[in-house]
Design an enzyme around this catalytic site. Structure first.
Site, PDB file in Angstrom:
ATOM      1  N   PHE A   1      14.551 -67.779  38.850  1.00  0.00           N
ATOM      2  CA  PHE A   1      14.099 -69.049  38.764  1.00  0.00           C
ATOM      3  C   PHE A   1      12.920 -68.985  37.613  1.00  0.00           C
ATOM      4  O   PHE A   1      12.493 -67.518  37.152  1.00  0.00           O
ATOM      5  CB  PHE A   1      13.182 -69.481  40.046  1.00  0.00           C
ATOM      6  N   CYS A   2      12.741 -69.889  36.968  1.00  0.00           N
ATOM      7  CA  CYS A   2      11.506 -69.891  35.993  1.00  0.00           C
ATOM      8  C   CYS A   2      10.655 -71.157  36.439  1.00  0.00           C
ATOM      9  O   CYS A   2      10.383 -71.385  37.598  1.00  0.00           O
ATOM     10  CB  CYS A   2      12.034 -70.151  34.583  1.00  0.00           C
ATOM     11  N   TRP A   3       9.728 -71.597  35.581  1.00  0.00           N
ATOM     12  CA  TRP A   3       8.764 -72.801  36.063  1.00  0.00           C
ATOM     13  C   TRP A   3       9.353 -73.920  36.582  1.00  0.00           C
ATOM     14  O   TRP A   3       8.950 -74.237  37.482  1.00  0.00           O
ATOM     15  CB  TRP A   3       7.999 -72.925  34.737  1.00  0.00           C
TER      16      TRP A   3
END
Length: 345
Positions: A93-95
């Protein structure tokens, strides 16, 4: 090809099989807050993220994409190697589930490394945490541990937890002991990290018939506990531990190790010095500088902390609390265990 999954699916997968959650945001983003127990394999480091972000805002989206591709291309072999060294399934995941996690999952797929991608990224996770805490239905009966400073309330909870009693360690989640000296020697958590860790513990404990936790102030260091938990603290069964001052002095010296953090304790004392009668405050200051820590602690208990706890104790009616007078932590542990056994919960 990679597979997008919801937060609900990710949590279900983690309970059913080995799944490593990997945060591909920059190190500073990860340090600020992340999904509990996740690893950090950053797509961009902090400087690279700042550079790409500046291009995105000041030049164009395409310029940011081009520079991002240039940066990641040069370090793809080591980037992929880090993922390949992790056994089992992976979720990234990222932001907000955008370019960094999508590119990561795509590249891994091309290298025959399967990875899930969390839809909505950390932003979706953070919203879920806040929504859950806002509406959390706390089911267990609450037993709240009180006692003058130095009675070893946190140590007592740790002992009980080690014996499989249902314990909520709020100070451990906050990374703070709750006093003016509570941050010394610990890594304090911010509100986002505290919320995430707290929610995981609440979910874990919510099927228990009861939960033990310490009578903390609503604010613990940098963080604030949710309203429903503050309400549980006020309305639960209040267990008071009374212990001689000498035993409490020794417990504090053991827990706080003032000889190791002397300068920090002296600095922190200045924040409460004006609240103590001037001659006593001067004597505490002298003792701290002279390494007479036991004397300093005893004076702070007698003239600062104990009067504060006496006031707190008076806020509870006698019939609403159970008091155990003990000589040490061993006796306190035995008393609480026998009391819980008698409740037939």
């Amino acid at each position: 090809m990679f597979q997008d999954i919801t937060l609900e699916q990710l949590r279900e997968l983690k309970t059913k099989k080995q799944l490593t959650v990997i945060d591909v945001r920059s190190p500073s983003e990860y340090e600020d807050s992340t999904y509990p127990d996740s690893l950090n394999i950053p797509f961009f480091n902090d400087e690279e993220r700042a550079e790409v972000g500046t291009l995105y805002k000041q030049t164009s989206v395409q310029a940011a994409k081009d520079r991002g591709l240039q940066i990641i291309s040069s370090k793809l072999p080591s980037f992929i190697k880090e993922f390949g060294a992790i056994e089992g399934d992976k979720a990234v995941f990222c932001w907000r589930g955008g370019m960094r996690s999508r590119t990561t999952a795509t590249v891994l797929s091309l290298m025959d490394i399967h990875a899930y991608r969390l839809e909505g990224g950390y932003k979706a996770y953070r919203k879920w945490v806040m929504d859950e805490l806002e509406s959390f239905d706390f089911k267990p009966k609450s037993f709240v541990i009180h006692g003058n400073t130095g009675t070893g309330k946190t140590n007592l909870l740790h002992r009980l937890k080690n014996k499989s009693y249902p314990v909520l360690d709020l100070e451990g989640l906050a990374g703070h002991r709750g006093s003016i000296f509570g941050h010394i020697g610990l890594k304090s958590n911010n509100q986002k990290t505290f919320d995430s860790l707290l929610l995981e513990e609440l979910i874990r404990l919510n099927d228990s018939p009861y939960v033990l936790f310490e009578a903390e102030s609503k604010r613990i260091g940098k963080v604030v506990m949710p309203n429903f938990l503050a309400h549980e603290k006020e309305t639960g069964t209040q267990i008071w531990i009374e212990m001689p001052i000498e035993a409490r002095v020794q417990q504090i010296l053991q827990d706080y190790q003032p000889e190791q953090f002397k300068a920090q304790y002296i600095a922190s004392f200045q924040r409460i010095k004006s609240r103590i009668h001037v001659p006593i405050a001067a004597e505490i200051d002298r003792c701290l500088h002279a390494d007479q820590f036991a004397d300093a602690v005893r004076l702070m208990l007698e003239y600062y902390y104990d009067p504060k706890y006496d006031y707190t104790s008076q806020q509870y009616e006698e019939g609403s609390k159970v008091t155990f007078t003990v000589n040490n932590l061993d006796e306190a542990e035995d008393a609480v265990i026998k009391y819980l056994a008698a409740q037939n919960i």
